[in-house]
Design an enzyme around this catalytic site. Structure first.
Site, PDB file in Angstrom:
ATOM      1  N   GLU A 333       0.862  -1.207   0.000  1.00  0.00           N
ATOM      2  CA  GLU A 333       0.000   0.000   0.000  1.00  0.00           C
ATOM      3  C   GLU A 333       0.889   1.245   0.000  1.00  0.00           C
ATOM      4  O   GLU A 333       0.725   2.145   0.830  1.00  0.00           O
ATOM      5  CB  GLU A 333      -0.898   0.007   1.238  1.00  0.00           C
ATOM      6  CG  GLU A 333      -1.640  -1.300   1.463  1.00  0.00           C
ATOM      7  CD  GLU A 333      -2.559  -1.278   2.674  1.00  0.00           C
ATOM      8  OE1 GLU A 333      -3.746  -1.522   2.494  1.00  0.00           O
ATOM      9  OE2 GLU A 333      -2.084  -0.996   3.796  1.00  0.00           O
ATOM     10  N   CYS A 429     -10.345   0.938   7.635  1.00  0.00           N
ATOM     11  CA  CYS A 429      -9.730   2.208   8.030  1.00  0.00           C
ATOM     12  C   CYS A 429     -10.335   3.404   7.300  1.00  0.00           C
ATOM     13  O   CYS A 429     -10.473   4.492   7.875  1.00  0.00           O
ATOM     14  CB  CYS A 429      -8.223   2.152   7.779  1.00  0.00           C
ATOM     15  SG  CYS A 429      -7.796   1.509   6.148  1.00  0.00           S
TER      16      CYS A 429
HETATM   17  O1  FUB Z   1      -2.567  -0.432   9.421  1.00  0.00           O
HETATM   18  C1  FUB Z   1      -3.673   0.385   9.742  1.00  0.00           C
HETATM   19  C2  FUB Z   1      -4.359   0.832   8.480  1.00  0.00           C
HETATM   20  O2  FUB Z   1      -4.851  -0.292   7.769  1.00  0.00           O
HETATM   21  C3  FUB Z   1      -3.480   1.536   7.480  1.00  0.00           C
HETATM   22  O3  FUB Z   1      -3.345   2.884   7.706  1.00  0.00           O
HETATM   23  C4  FUB Z   1      -4.166   1.244   6.217  1.00  0.00           C
HETATM   24  O4  FUB Z   1      -3.366   1.470   5.079  1.00  0.00           O
HETATM   25  C5  FUB Z   1      -4.585  -0.184   6.379  1.00  0.00           C
HETATM   26  O5  FUB Z   1      -3.529  -1.039   6.060  1.00  0.00           O
HETATM   27 ZN    ZN Z   2      -7.748   3.350   4.700  1.00  0.00          ZN
END
Ligand code: FUB
Ligand code: ZN
Length: 640
Positions: A333, A429
């Site tokens: 990501e 999230c």
């Molecule tokens: O790891 C916590 C949250 O979940 C991250 O900010 C997002 O990218 C998702 O992976």
């Molecule tokens: Zn998110």
């Protein structure tokens, strides 16, 4: 840093949003998204992935009670990132290791919503959840349901991968929001007890660790602002200063020896003040950079600020989609490399654009910068708003710029590209992050200092500034016209940001134009009319971006537009825009002249000029895509 330029945001309670475009979105968040998420957190939305998060707080509360009564409490493994019904025993923690944060983001959004829109029923619901949270706190102040339920002896053991300090950060932001809205201290006091434990645990001569997923840095600064407890600020600074020092803390904690490459993902490869490029997991990155900007400002730290400047320039000029999306690879990501902005493989997480807005606002507090506001605006009006459906009931996590549904279904490299918004996510999230940003948007429009009041974003409403009451009538999203009525007994400078997309602008009063802002000296009641002429534009991308060679995007004002199959037929790749077209704007749609190439089934044949027919192209704002069922979409189109 020039401290004369420092400014601070206007508190949410001193802002009123009243704007034809934003009223509707904010009402959707208040009346649909917040109640819907409440149900989702309770696992009561049919067909949606389970959250388990309220359940986890209930379980943790029971553990705390049992411990206080001297009862024996079970221990479960703490070695996974995700625990579901299949791999976790019933009594154990369920969900992702950061599941608590979804509850906190919901409470934070509720706090903002209550600030601008009191609602006793909603407040009562939030208080019920706050009680569950507070009941789950261990006697020493610790609060993270994963470790409380599964193993109290393993806390803070793996800061790199597990999210206790991340959940703490969200908890602090939630508690501050609720306290600011209601004046009630219970939740704030609870989070301060956890913050005290964190300050006692980490620092020089203590554990020299730092968060694997940043956010605690900026949250501790906020907590310092509310409580004036110096140690919160010092710990935030410690987390930033200690990060990336060699030998790596994570190596020591995890008993191994590694190289820089292993810590890019967490931006822990080198000290933040020596980082000059956006790298690693995008949300982690922008949350860290936000904390760095906070600390740079508080401590007058030029070196840290320079790092922030280089990083934000790297994002804006080399790593950001035209939609304000960041983080172009699904692998981790993450940010990838300069000019790597594939449209159909984009990750562009909603949270990352939200984090970019946090970072941008903090940079503006140090120095006004029209390029930064422009990036913030792109992120807000395009990626962030695309994150939510028009009925507020479904969400995007990933925000691609080109979608072919068949590819999403059949090509595993594109599994992350959802073709329609999802009701909820196991890893949820983004939706509550979006709710908290939209509900607090007033905090992202203006900053002020003793001399100057800056309007960075033109959202209609009223602001109670230190030296004036300012009414803003905004038609910004339609035709770029804004009227600003200032009532003031004191003289001050009003600075209006000139959007980068606007070639022609005019003001009813003389202004000094400097670095993308128009400065007006105000000494009494004044009405300033501004017109930022909002025309349809054809935008090209650097030819270093391989996927956009020969292609263009269409924009108008802050909006990026896209083509959808439902308006333009299948095979959007066969379309092209006529470079001589005039544009016809009708409502939110833009019509233009273009061509459709004749379909050619034969895989290879001798080259010849493509046969094409004239067509009318219909563009819609990107943020509205995928609201009419699954279909193809593209932002970029060939031009000829
Ligand atoms: O790891 C916590 C949250 O979940 C991250 O900010 C997002 O990218 C998702 O992976
Ligand atoms: Zn998110």
């Amino acid at each position: 840093m020039n401290t004369d330029l420092f400014s601070r945001p206007v508190q949410l309670k001193n802002t009123v949003i009243d704007d034809d475009f934003w009223n509707q979105i904010r009402e959707l968040v208040r009346t649909e998204v917040i109640p819907y998420q409440y149900e989702a957190l309770h696992d009561r939305v049919e067909g949606a992935e389970k959250s388990y998060s309220i359940d986890n707080f209930i379980k943790a509360g029971k553990v705390v009670k049992d411990l206080s009564q001297g009862k024996e409490v079970a221990v479960y493994p703490t070695d996974k990132w995700h625990y579901d019904d299949k791999n976790a025993p019933e009594g154990a923690f369920h969900g992702w290791v950061f599941q608590d944060s979804d509850v906190y983001k919901w409470i934070e959004a509720v706090g903002y919503s209550l600030t601008t829109h009191p609602d006793d029923e909603l407040k009562a619901k939030a208080k019920e959840i706050i009680d569950l949270v507070c009941n789950a706190q261990l006697e020493n102040g610790y609060l993270d349901t994963l470790y409380i339920i599964n193993n109290r002896n393993a806390v803070f053991e793996n800061l790199k991968d597990f999210h206790e300090l991340y959940c703490f950060g969200h908890m602090a932001e939630a508690a501050i929001s609720f306290y600011n809205a209601t004046g009630e201290r219970k939740f704030l006091d609870t989070v301060c007890r956890f913050a005290d434990l964190i300050c006692d645990t980490f620092g020089e001569d203590k554990i020299k660790g730092y968060p694997g997923h940043e956010i605690a840095e900026m949250a501790l600064v906020k907590l310092y602002d509310v409580t004036a407890k110096e140690k919160y600020l010092q710990t935030a600074k410690f987390f930033i200063d200690e990060r990336g020092k060699k030998p790596y803390y994570y190596d020591k904690a995890l008993g191994k020896e590694t190289v820089e490459d292993n810590y890019h993902y967490n931006q822990a490869h080198r000290e933040p003040r020596h980082q000059h490029e956006a790298i690693g997991h995008a949300v982690r990155g922008v949350y860290l950079y936000s904390g760095m900007a906070d600390i740079a400002k508080r401590y007058g730290d030029d070196e840290l600020y320079l790092a922030c400047k280089k990083i934000i320039e790297n994002i804006i000029n080399k790593k950001m989609y035209i939609t304000g999306g960041i983080g172009s690879t699904s692998h981790g990501e993450a940010f990838s490399f300069d000019y790597d902005l594939p449209n159909d493989l984009a990750y562009s997480e909603t949270c990352a654009s939200i984090g970019l807005i946090f970072f941008a606002r903090r940079m503006l507090e140090i120095e006004p910068d029209a390029d930064i506001v422009d990036a913030m605006e792109k992120a807000l009006y395009n990626t962030v708003l695309a994150g939510m459906s028009q009925d507020g009931k479904s969400f995007f996590y990933v925000n691609p710029l080109e979608v072919l549904p068949e590819a999403s279904h059949k090509d595993s490299r594109k599994n992350h590209i959802k073709t329609v918004r999802q009701k909820w996510f196991g890893c949820a999230c983004c939706p509550p992050n979006l709710a908290r940003l939209v509900s607090s948007i007033g905090e992202y429009c203006y900053t002020q200092n003793n001399d100057t009041f800056y309007i960075h974003q033109y959202i209609g409403g009223k602001v109670y500034a230190d030296k004036a009451e300012i009414d803003i009538h905004s038609n910004y999203t339609e035709d770029g016209k804004v009227s600003i009525l200032v009532s003031s007994k004191e003289s001050f400078t009003l600075a209006l940001r000139i959007p980068k997309w606007c070639d022609t602008f005019s003001f009813s009063h003389n202004a000094v134009i400097k670095d993308g802002y128009a400065y007006f000296e105000i000494s009494n009641e004044t009405r300033i009319d501004a017109h930022f002429k909002s025309e349809v534009k054809i935008i090209k991308c650097s030819n270093r971006v391989r996927s956009n060679i020969g292609k263009v995007a269409v924009t108008k004002g802050p909006f990026v537009y896209c083509l959808e199959e439902v308006d333009n037929g299948k095979n959007l790749q066969m379309l092209s825009l006529d470079k001589h077209t005039s544009f016809f704007v009708e409502g939110e749609n833009i019509y233009a002249d273009g061509y459709r190439e004749k379909d050619c089934e034969k895989l290879y044949s001798a080259w010849e000029e493509a046969k094409k027919e004239k067509v009318k192209l219909c563009f819609i704002p990107y943020y509205k895509w995928a609201n009419r069922g699954e279909n193809e979409m593209t932002v970029y189109i060939r031009i000829e």
